[in-house]
Structure formats: structure tokens, C-alpha cells
Design an enzyme around this catalytic site. Structure first.
Site, PDB file in Angstrom:
ATOM      1  N   HIS A 156       0.816  -1.207   0.000  1.00 48.11           N
ATOM      2  CA  HIS A 156       0.000   0.000   0.000  1.00 48.11           C
ATOM      3  C   HIS A 156       0.853   1.261   0.000  1.00 48.11           C
ATOM      4  O   HIS A 156       0.491   2.266  -0.618  1.00 48.11           O
ATOM      5  CB  HIS A 156      -0.922  -0.017   1.228  1.00 48.11           C
ATOM      6  N   LYS A 188      -7.024  13.856  -7.724  1.00 50.32           N
ATOM      7  CA  LYS A 188      -6.475  12.543  -7.422  1.00 50.32           C
ATOM      8  C   LYS A 188      -7.610  11.579  -7.103  1.00 50.32           C
ATOM      9  O   LYS A 188      -8.665  11.993  -6.631  1.00 50.32           O
ATOM     10  CB  LYS A 188      -5.514  12.637  -6.220  1.00 50.32           C
ATOM     11  N   HIS A 238     -10.460   2.881  -1.022  1.00 52.19           N
ATOM     12  CA  HIS A 238     -10.646   2.503   0.377  1.00 52.19           C
ATOM     13  C   HIS A 238     -11.443   1.206   0.386  1.00 52.19           C
ATOM     14  O   HIS A 238     -12.496   1.107   1.012  1.00 52.19           O
ATOM     15  CB  HIS A 238     -11.326   3.620   1.165  1.00 52.19           C
ATOM     16  N   HIS A 242     -10.629  -2.262   1.223  1.00 53.80           N
ATOM     17  CA  HIS A 242     -10.653  -3.223   2.323  1.00 53.80           C
ATOM     18  C   HIS A 242     -11.420  -2.696   3.539  1.00 53.80           C
ATOM     19  O   HIS A 242     -12.240  -3.427   4.108  1.00 53.80           O
ATOM     20  CB  HIS A 242      -9.226  -3.633   2.702  1.00 53.80           C
TER      21      HIS A 242
END
Length: 743
Positions: free
Chosen positions: A47, A90, A94, A96
Site C-alpha cells: 500500500h 487525485k 478505500h 478493504h
């Protein structure tokens, strides 16, 4: 340092490989302690480090004449839109957190992406989202959808930024692992941009905003593993948001940007204090001394590693010009926010973290970050068997439907085609009064830039079924459809951001999808001259069963695109305006139903090639559309996309209750003509007074054009067959999702 050395077993539990543990020992010249191991585990997680993707991400184009900030340089990309203004935008995932706790998962996704924008000194003006769920008839899907939409709506509405566009898609591959991708765009004066870079040894470091709690600890690591039956145990990894606190933080930040007291600022997103201190230090080639006991806490007895790794929301790290501390403190006091001096910038590369005067961790900033010492891997990839099998499909394998009216009605009520009204009615799309698409619908959202004659166009696009069928071609289509939507709205495509949602990168077939998608994205962006400004990679989007089997989601490289309308008068809408207007199709109809919603949902064929696409045809079409809009020869434009031509015509008639009477092409199968999704096609309406000039320009551009028919008062006719009235079909389309949610 008094903490005991970490063990290899602990490292593995944190998601680190043995080779990575050995590399950490080599970097430090000793075995890391537990706190240091925690720091490396989050910063070297997929991540944060993009260790399995950065090799390919570097192949994407990032240069362009309008770029003010390139990919990877700051919190978000920044594009020059003229008049001394820049647009920061941008998109991030999100996924999970939303799979485990959909309300807070989605809400904090919205909060995080907006902070990325306003930490650059830009005021957010628009939000979009791209959502993927399992089958709507499944009760868990409805629970997830309800929670995600409420989370986005509650946070965004309270924060006061309009949701201006988005997409929702349902497929069983997302059943346990939904995708929640949030996009934000903001406007900044180009002489007021804030950098996420630390500079000046001796400058004080502040943490501002909310207090720190235990929510979100190890959130970055949580996002770097599969969703399993036990994932509910990871609920502490889901952050908790407070939009009212974020609104205060926004106003305080923008007020601070008007001063000369700020050196650099970064949002505390993934990995919290760990990430912001290391990335800001590495960017400025400096280091920091940080005193964790000075960090305002919401909970007592938090350990150093918990303070470092917490992803509590609505927090920023700010480097302040020494001697101007009172300026910062007074601004944040005015907005009733914490602003605590927690450390100083130091020379060198060594980050030092203290607790009550005791050194608890000492690490190299450069060794932690993407582009520095974080590991980079080149994973194996191989073409999956399903790909070759899909290429064998031909339209001749499918019988022509006996009742086209029945198919049309089924498609209009299909959740992937039907109106997403149940979703967007929960969002405030009008706050701020800048949304120009509220009552003038267009293919892309168009947002007014106040005190300027220009506007920006924004869209999010990705047909994941196409990408699954052919990752390279499908991703090229996603980029080009985004550009087509902006062109149809009167804008000039400028740049993209991306949210790359895939399964486990250690699966060679998943990685083949990823590599293909990057190749397709790069090619399309180079041809369109729309550089990639940055974004987000989200791997491990799949469900691990108790038996150890894992099914990845459809590969979903979501494209967020920015376009610019230099003159707001070019804003072009999709709705039919007048009865009797002529309806033309630009582009060529084909005997192609591959990967269409019709083929998948109605016929039941799940494995077929991507639809027809030729990027040269696409570029010619977009060039022609720009000229038509400039000359004011058309009064509506809408691209043919999901659901095919019939859906496009229906969506054009719906806003003003107008219908259409068209004739099909005798050389094209009726189902392919009406419901096929071959690319590079746009429907336009033209008044008879402009028909001659319109056709002359089309001829000059060499674009295939077909007169389909004309706009009616409300009747829908195809080849003389009555499909109903637009108002009769409206409820099928507008109520489908709402009815399903109330089962």
C-alpha cells in the site's frame, strides 16, 4: 533504546518477507527493535511502497505542457487551467476498510482524498466516486451498498463539497471485496501551492487537527492482504472520520497557506505519522526528531508503535518556518484545532522517535520510501487460459432475440444500466453552486471556476468487463471513453489520475492483467497527450476461502480524467432539445456484441473478447466532435457506451421527456445495432437548419456518419416498431435500484 530486538517470526506476522527482514538488518547494521519493525512493515507494505507495481508504473507518461506538479512529486497531481489557477486532482481506494465496515470505510476514503487536495493549498470543489459491488439480489451486497453510499453522502454533505459524478457497477466477482474509489478535485492559485517537503534543519514540526487514537493501526498492512473469513477481526484497522473536524482543518489550512509561515505539509493517511515524517524528510533530503509523547492522544497508554502507525483521521504534519510558530498556533487556535509542536527538522537522513526522552526508534528516512530504499520486485506473469478461450467467441454462436422490445426493457432495468438515482439522491450535488451539470446533464461533470470564464470537466470511467476480457485493450478503452466523455461535454482532455484495483500480485495471471492494463493505459495516454498525474494501486482485492482458494475481482483500472473548458459557452449537454431534430450517429456500427451487458446479462455468455476498438478511429472522432462543438453545429452529444445505442438514445430523451424514431442498418444484426458496445461512437442531434454545414464538416473530417432518424414528442420507435413512450420507460430505468434495495 530499551526495546527488545524483533524476530523473523514477528516480521512474517507483519507481512514482511525473510529477505526483507535481512535487508532491514543490513540497512540498520543490527536487528531492528519491535517499533522499528512496525515502521518498516507499514512503509514496505504494498500500500505504501508499491513494491510490486512501481517498475511498471514508471513506464506511464507523466510529462505534459500543462503539468505543474508531476506524478509522485506531491500529494496530488496539479494541472495548469489558466488565469493563474491550477487544478489538483487525485483518486484513491478505500476497498478493504469498506468491505469490513462500509460506512466508515467509505466516509474516511472521502475524507482522505479531500485532505490530499487541500494539503496542497487547493480548495476542493468537486468529488466523484467509482463503486463496485456483487450481485444486487444478494443481501450482503445491499448492506454494503447502503453503508458505502451513506458513508460517502454523510461525510461529503457535511464537509460541503458536491459529488458531481461517478459510476456504480455490479458483478459477482466483487461479492465479498467491493471497490470504493474516491476522487477529488480542487483549485489553487499557482503562487500558493503548498509542498509536501520538509526543509531547513531547526524548523519546528507540528501535528495539527484531531487527536490520535487506536483506530486505523496497521491500516496500510491491512490493505495489503486478502479479505478472509477472519477479516472482521481487523475492524480496528478501519479508521473513524469526522467531517466537521475536517471542515475546520480545511479552513485553517487554507488560511495558513496565505501566510509565509509554512515550509511543507502532508496529510496523515496510510501509516500515519510514520509515513508523513519519512516521506517529507526523504523528499527534502533531511531528517526529523519526533517526540511521540507530545502527540495529543484520544486514548491513554498508547505504545510508541501505536502512535506511529495510527491512521486516525483529520490530521496533518506541518513543517513551520522557525520563529513563526505563533502564526500557526494562532490560526489553529482560532479554528479550535490542536496544533502541537512535536519535533524538529534535522540534518542528515536519520529519523529519530522519542518517548518521554527515550529513543524508541532510529531509522533511515530514505530507506523507508518509494523511490528510495523500499524494495522493488519484478513479478512473474502469464496469460490465463480464459483469455485464449474468450477469443474464440463469435456473434454467430448467439441466436438473434425474438423480441427486441423485451430485451430493451430488460436492459433499462438492469442495475448496471439503470439510473443510479437511488445513489446520487443521497449526495449533495449542488452545494457550493459550482456544479454546471445539475440541470444541464452532460457526459462529464462540468464545474464552474469562480472569477474565471473557464470550467473543468471531470469523469471516472472503467468497464471492468472489457478489461477482464482483454486488459490492454480494455484499459485503452477506459482512458479513451473518459476522454470521449469530456470532449462530448465541450472540454479538452488534459490529464488523468488512476486507481488500479487488482487481485494478488503474486498470482501470475493477476499480474498479467496488471501489466496489460499498464501497457494499454500508457499507449492511450501518449496518443491522447493526457499524462498520468498519479493515483493509487490497490492489490489483494479478492476473497480467500477457508479452503485456500482465491477469486480475484475483475481487474479494474479506474480512470479519473480532468478536462478544461477554456470558455464555458462550449459546455455541451446530452439531452435532446427539440421535437423534429435530426439524430445522427458518428462512428461505425458493427456486428459486435462482445463483452456487452446484453451478451453477459441477457444472453448469459460471460467469456468473450473486448468490443471492437481502434484508437486511430477514436482520435479522429474526438477531433471531429471538438470542431462540431466549436462551430455550434450540434445541440446534444452523448457517447455510445454501456448498454449500446438504444441506451444512449433513451438517456438523451429522458431529461426533457422526448422520444426518438430511428431506422436500423440492414447490414447489422438488430441486437448488435441496438445493444452492441463497439467503441468510438457518439450520438448527436442537429437542427435541420444546420444539417448541410454539419455534413460538410463531417465529410472534411472523414468520419462515418449515419442519419438514424429524428426526435419525437415522446414515442420510442425502432424500424416502425413501437417500444413504448419515454415516460412509460422512465420508471423501469429510474426505480430499478431503489426497488431492489427495498426488497
Amino acid at each position: 533504546m530499551s526495546t527488545q530486538p524483533a524476530t523473523l517470526e514477528q516480521a512474517r506476522e507483519m507481512g514482511l518477507l525473510e529477505e526483507e527482514f535481512n535487508k532491514i538488518e543490513e540497512i540498520l547494521g543490527r536487528t531492528p527493535n519491535f517499533t522499528e519493525m512496525c515502521i518498516y512493515s507499514v512503509m514496505w507494505s504494498e500500500h505504501c511502497s508499491y513494491k510490486n507495481s512501481i517498475k511498471w508504473l514508471k513506464t506511464l507518461p507523466k510529462d505534459g505542457p500543462q503539468m505543474l506538479v508531476k506524478a509522485g512529486e506531491e500529494n496530488a497531481g496539479l494541472v495548469d487551467i489558466g488565469d493563474g489557477l491550477g487544478c489538483a486532482f487525485k483518486i484513491e481506494s478505500h476497498n478493504h476498510p469498506s468491505a469490513i465496515e462500509p460506512y466508515q470505510g467509505a466516509a474516511t476514503g472521502v475524507g482522505g482524498i479531500n485532505r490530499d487536495i487541500f494539503t496542497m493549498g487547493a480548495r476542493p470543489v468537486a468529488q466523484l466516486n467509482s463503486l463496485r459491488f456483487g450481485k444486487l439480489e444478494n443481501p450482503k451486497t445491499r448492506w454494503l451498498l447502503e453503508g458505502v453510499v451513506k458513508g460517502i453522502g454523510d461525510y461529503g454533505n457535511a464537509f460541503g463539497i458536491p459529488v458531481v459524478g461517478g459510476e456504480v457497477f455490479f458483478d459477482e466477482s466483487y461479492q465479498v471485496n467491493p471497490l470504493v474509489n474516491a476522487m477529488s478535485a480542487g483549485i489553487v492559485k499557482t503562487d500558493r501551492i503548498i509542498s509536501a517537503t520538509a526543509k531547513g534543519p531547526g524548523n519546528p514540526v507540528y501535528i495539527v487537527g484531531s487527536a490520535t487514537g487506536k483506530d486505523g493501526i496497521q491500516g496500510a498492512s491491512f490493505a495489503s492482504k486478502d479479505i478472509t473469513e477472519d477479516s472482521a477481526d481487523d475492524l480496528p484497522s478501519v479508521q473513524v472520520g469526522d467531517p466537521f473536524q475536517e471542515k475546520l482543518l480545511l479552513e485553517a489550512t487554507l488560511e495558513l497557506a496565505e501566510t509565509d509561515a509554512i515550509v511543507g505539509m502532508q496529510d496523515m493517511g496510510a501509516a500515519g505519522i510514520t509515513c508523513s515524517t519519512s516521506e517529507m524528510s526523504a523528499a527534502g533530503e533531511v531528517a526529523m526528531d519526533i517526540h511521540l509523547d507530545r502527540v495529543p492522544l484520544r486514548q491513554e497508554d498508547m505504545q510508541p508503535f501505536e502512535i506511529l502507525l495510527s491512521e486516525s483521521q483529520e490530521r496533518m504534519l506541518v513543517v513551520v518556518e522557525k520563529g513563526k510558530e505563533s502564526v500557526v498556533e494562532s490560526i489553529f487556535e482560532k479554528w479550535d484545532l490542536e496544533a502541537e509542536h512535536i519535533g524538529e527538522v534535522t540534518a542528515g537522513d536519520t529519523l529519530r522517535y522519542f518517548m518521554h526522552g527515550q529513543l524508541v526508534a532510529e531509522v533511515s528516512a530514505h530507506s523507508l520510501v518509494l523511490g528510495g530504499g523500499a524494495p522493488v520486485y519484478e513479478r512473474e506473469y502469464q496469460e490465463p487460459a480464459y483469455y485464449a478461450e474468450a477469443q474464440k467467441f463469435t456473434i454467430d454462436q448467439v441466436d438473434e432475440p425474438k423480441g427486441l422490445v423485451v430485451v430493451a426493457r430488460q436492459l433499462l432495468s438492469n442495475p448496471n444500466i439503470a439510473s443510479k438515482r437511488w445513489v446520487w439522491e443521497q449526495y449533495d450535488s449542488m452545494v457550493g453552486t459550482a456544479n454546471m451539470s445539475t440541470n444541464r446533464p452532460s457526459d462529464a461533470a462540468v464545474v464552474n471556476i469562480k472569477h474565471s470564464n473557464c470550467a473543468i470537466a471531470l469523469t471516472v470511467d472503467c468497464n471492468a468487463r472489457y478489461v477482464n476480457a482483454d486488459p490492454e485493450k480494455g484499459t485503452m478503452i477506459a482512458v479513451c471513453e473518459a476522454a470521449r466523455n469530456i470532449v462530448c461535454s465541450g472540454g479538452e482532455p488534459s490529464a488523468i489520475t488512476n486507481c488500479l484495483n487488482f487481485g494478488n500480485p503474486y498470482n501470475p495471471e493477476v499480474y498479467w492483467q496488471f501489466v496489460g492494463a499498464i501497457k494499454g493505459m500508457g499507449e492511450a495516454c501518449r496518443r491522447l497527450q493526457t499524462p498520468v498525474t498519479g493515483g493509487n494501486v490497490s492489490f489483494y482485492n479478492q476473497t480467500a476461502s477457508p479452503e485456500g482458494e482465491a477469486r480475484p475481482v475483475f481487474p479494474t483500472p479506474t480512470i479519473g480524467m480532468l478536462g478544461v473548458l477554456k470558455d464555458q459557452s462550449t459546455h455541451t449537454t446530452l439531452d435532446f432539445k427539440f421535437k423534429g431534430d435530426l439524430i445522427f450517429l458518428l462512428g461505425e456500427s458493427r456486428n459486435d456484441i462482445s463483452s456487452s451487458e446484453y451478451l453477459s446479462s441477457i444472453v448469459g455468455v460471460k467469456n468473450s473478447p473486448a468490443p471492437y476498438f481502434d484508437i486511430d478511429e477514436e482520435l479522429k472522432l474526438q477531433d471531429c466532435l471538438k470542431a462540431l462543438i466549436k462551430e455550434n453545429f450540434i445541440n446534444a452529444a452523448h457517447d455510445v457506451a454501456d448498454g449500446g445505442l438504444f441506451t444512449a438514445l433513451f438517456e438523451m430523451g429522458l431529461p426533457n421527456g422526448l422520444g426518438f424514431d430511428i431506422v436500423s442498418d440492414s447490414e447489422i444484426r438488430p441486437d448488435a445495432f441496438l445493444f452492441g458496445e463497439s467503441q468510438s461512437r457518439v450520438v448527436v442531434s442537429v437542427t435541420e437548419d444546420y444539417e448541410e454545414e454539419f455534413l460538410d464538416l463531417i465529410g472534411e473530417k472523414g468520419i462515418p456518419v449515419t442519419l438514424l432518424g429524428h426526435v419525437t414528442r415522446g414515442k420510442v420507435m425502432v424500424d416502425g416498431e413501437h417500444f413504448g413512450f419515454i415516460e412509460d420507460l422512465r420508471s423501469l430505468y429510474e426505480d430499478a435500484i431503489g426497488d431492489a434495495m427495498h426488497q
